[in-house]
Design a protein around this motif. Structure first.
Motif, PDB file in Angstrom:
ATOM      1  N   THR A 131     -36.907  23.437  40.905  1.00 42.70           N
ATOM      2  CA  THR A 131     -35.849  22.620  41.494  1.00 42.70           C
ATOM      3  C   THR A 131     -34.452  23.139  41.163  1.00 42.70           C
ATOM      4  N   GLU A 132     -34.223  23.509  39.912  1.00 43.84           N
ATOM      5  CA  GLU A 132     -32.885  23.941  39.520  1.00 43.84           C
ATOM      6  C   GLU A 132     -32.453  25.199  40.264  1.00 43.84           C
ATOM      7  N   SER A 133     -33.350  26.163  40.412  1.00 46.21           N
ATOM      8  CA  SER A 133     -32.981  27.378  41.135  1.00 46.21           C
ATOM      9  C   SER A 133     -32.827  27.102  42.632  1.00 46.21           C
ATOM     10  N   ILE A 180     -34.099  14.779  42.124  1.00 48.19           N
ATOM     11  CA  ILE A 180     -34.465  13.372  42.260  1.00 48.19           C
ATOM     12  C   ILE A 180     -35.789  13.129  41.519  1.00 48.19           C
ATOM     13  N   SER A 181     -35.860  12.021  40.805  1.00 50.12           N
ATOM     14  CA  SER A 181     -37.040  11.737  39.983  1.00 50.12           C
ATOM     15  C   SER A 181     -37.993  10.727  40.602  1.00 50.12           C
ATOM     16  N   ASN A 193     -33.798   3.965  38.201  1.00 49.43           N
ATOM     17  CA  ASN A 193     -33.953   3.872  36.752  1.00 49.43           C
ATOM     18  C   ASN A 193     -33.514   5.191  36.110  1.00 49.43           C
ATOM     19  N   PRO A 194     -32.366   5.217  35.435  1.00 51.54           N
ATOM     20  CA  PRO A 194     -31.866   6.483  34.878  1.00 51.54           C
ATOM     21  C   PRO A 194     -32.693   7.014  33.715  1.00 51.54           C
ATOM     22  N   ALA A 195     -33.592   6.177  33.172  1.00 46.90           N
ATOM     23  CA  ALA A 195     -34.414   6.615  32.039  1.00 46.90           C
ATOM     24  C   ALA A 195     -35.633   7.424  32.475  1.00 46.90           C
ATOM     25  N   VAL A 196     -35.924   7.451  33.770  1.00 45.38           N
ATOM     26  CA  VAL A 196     -37.090   8.196  34.248  1.00 45.38           C
ATOM     27  C   VAL A 196     -36.755   9.685  34.245  1.00 45.38           C
ATOM     28  N   PRO A 197     -37.535  10.495  33.516  1.00 38.48           N
ATOM     29  CA  PRO A 197     -37.198  11.915  33.419  1.00 38.48           C
ATOM     30  C   PRO A 197     -37.595  12.685  34.671  1.00 38.48           C
ATOM     31  N   LEU A 198     -36.862  13.749  34.928  1.00 38.82           N
ATOM     32  CA  LEU A 198     -37.245  14.690  35.971  1.00 38.82           C
ATOM     33  C   LEU A 198     -38.462  15.492  35.494  1.00 38.82           C
ATOM     34  N   ILE A 199     -39.294  15.890  36.429  1.00 35.76           N
ATOM     35  CA  ILE A 199     -40.369  16.830  36.090  1.00 35.76           C
ATOM     36  C   ILE A 199     -39.773  18.233  36.132  1.00 35.76           C
ATOM     37  N   ARG A 200     -39.733  18.878  35.010  1.00 34.14           N
ATOM     38  CA  ARG A 200     -39.105  20.186  34.906  1.00 34.14           C
ATOM     39  C   ARG A 200     -40.063  21.303  35.322  1.00 34.14           C
TER      40      ARG A 200
END
Length: 299
Positions: free
Chosen positions: A81-83, A96-97, A108-115
């Motif tokens: 996603t980042e690239s 987006i998470s 919900n800002p506490a939900v982490p992105l899948i890296r």
């Protein structure tokens, strides 16, 4: 007010520069190339903002290969996603998470992105029994190959580049993605009929979020838009409760929990929210932007 239908971004951009139209959406490439042009800056106002939308990969949960949420999460770890944000959208998109955007109270800002983590994805695949036993570069299990078809609509260079990027990344971990481009009507017909493995799509959201038609188990096609055939009793309960709840704080808590569960289960791989770029002739005065809704939708 005259609206002209111009299907091609490049044609519309040229029409704006020639003064034939006063406003148009521009592509990320045009935005990057032209917004710093001093000559254009004298006559054109460039605006960029996020609307209530997101892109995602839909996984058909009825396919045996995709029924296990561990597999869907591992596939998500193979999406760089980042690239993609950097190289494809020139840093004019954000990751987006889950099913809500950062501009919505339901987010919900506490939900982490899948890296991006292909090594962990490989470990999960192996744990689930998927390994390259015959050395052909494709994972296999019980004589079946890890092969998926991804449907994409035509006409968008960014969509094609996204699919090709994902295809190349999946190949590195032994997952074969076959890209199939279909015209828009046939693409959606196949998806709604459940005749697909995966599909790259996007949603425009409503001002007041209601994911009932997308994720409730009662909304399998043709009744609703749950064309990934996702079913989770907790999700059904959360959606039903939120639709009835009048207290905003309780409704928010329900949606925050819904965000957590959907992000964990990954019926979609949520990818990016692409900002909308518009170019407006400075002949038009008093243009303002509604946060999250842009130039035309106001709340």
């Amino acid at each position: 007010v005259v609206f002209k239908v111009i299907a091609d971004h490049g044609t519309a951009w040229n029409a704006l520069k020639l003064g034939e139209i006063d406003e148009t959406t521009v592509s990320s490439d045009t935005w990057l190339r032209e917004r710093s042009n001093p000559a254009l800056a004298r006559v054109i106002d460039f605006r960029r903002f996020y609307t209530l939308s997101y892109n995602f990969i839909a996984w058909n949960n009825r396919r045996p290969l995709l029924a296990d949420k561990r597999i869907r999460r591992a596939l998500a770890m193979c999406v760089p996603t980042e690239s993609i944000i950097r190289d494809l959208y020139h840093d004019t998109a954000r990751a987006i998470s889950g099913p809500f955007t950062p501009d919505e109270y339901a987010f919900n800002p506490a939900v982490p992105l899948i890296r991006y983590d292909p090594a962990e994805a490989t470990r999960i695949f192996a744990e689930a029994g998927w390994m390259d036993r015959d050395g052909d570069g494709v994972l296999d299990k019980n004589g079946k190959k890890f092969v998926l078809e991804m449907l994409i609509p035509p006409g968008s260079a960014s969509t094609t580049q996204f699919a090709q990027t994902v295809q190349a990344e999946m190949k590195k971990v032994g997952v074969q993605i076959d890209i199939r481009t279909m015209d828009t009507a046939a693409h959606m017909q196949q998806v709604r009929a459940g005749n697909f493995d995966s599909a790259y799509l996007g949603w425009e959201l409503d001002a007041d979020p209601d994911p009932h038609s997308l994720f409730h188990s009662s909304q399998f096609p043709p009744r609703g838009q749950n064309f990934v055939f996702y079913s989770n009793p907790e999700v059904d309960r959360l959606i039903d409760s939120a639709r009835r709840e009048l207290d905003p704080s309780i409704r928010k808590a329900l949606y925050w929990r819904l965000h957590e569960v959907l992000a964990e289960d990954q019926p979609y791989t949520w990818t990016v929210q692409v900002s909308l770029k518009r170019a407006i002739s400075k002949r038009v005065r008093g243009v303002d932007t509604s946060p999250a809704y842009g130039l035309f939708l106001w709340y």
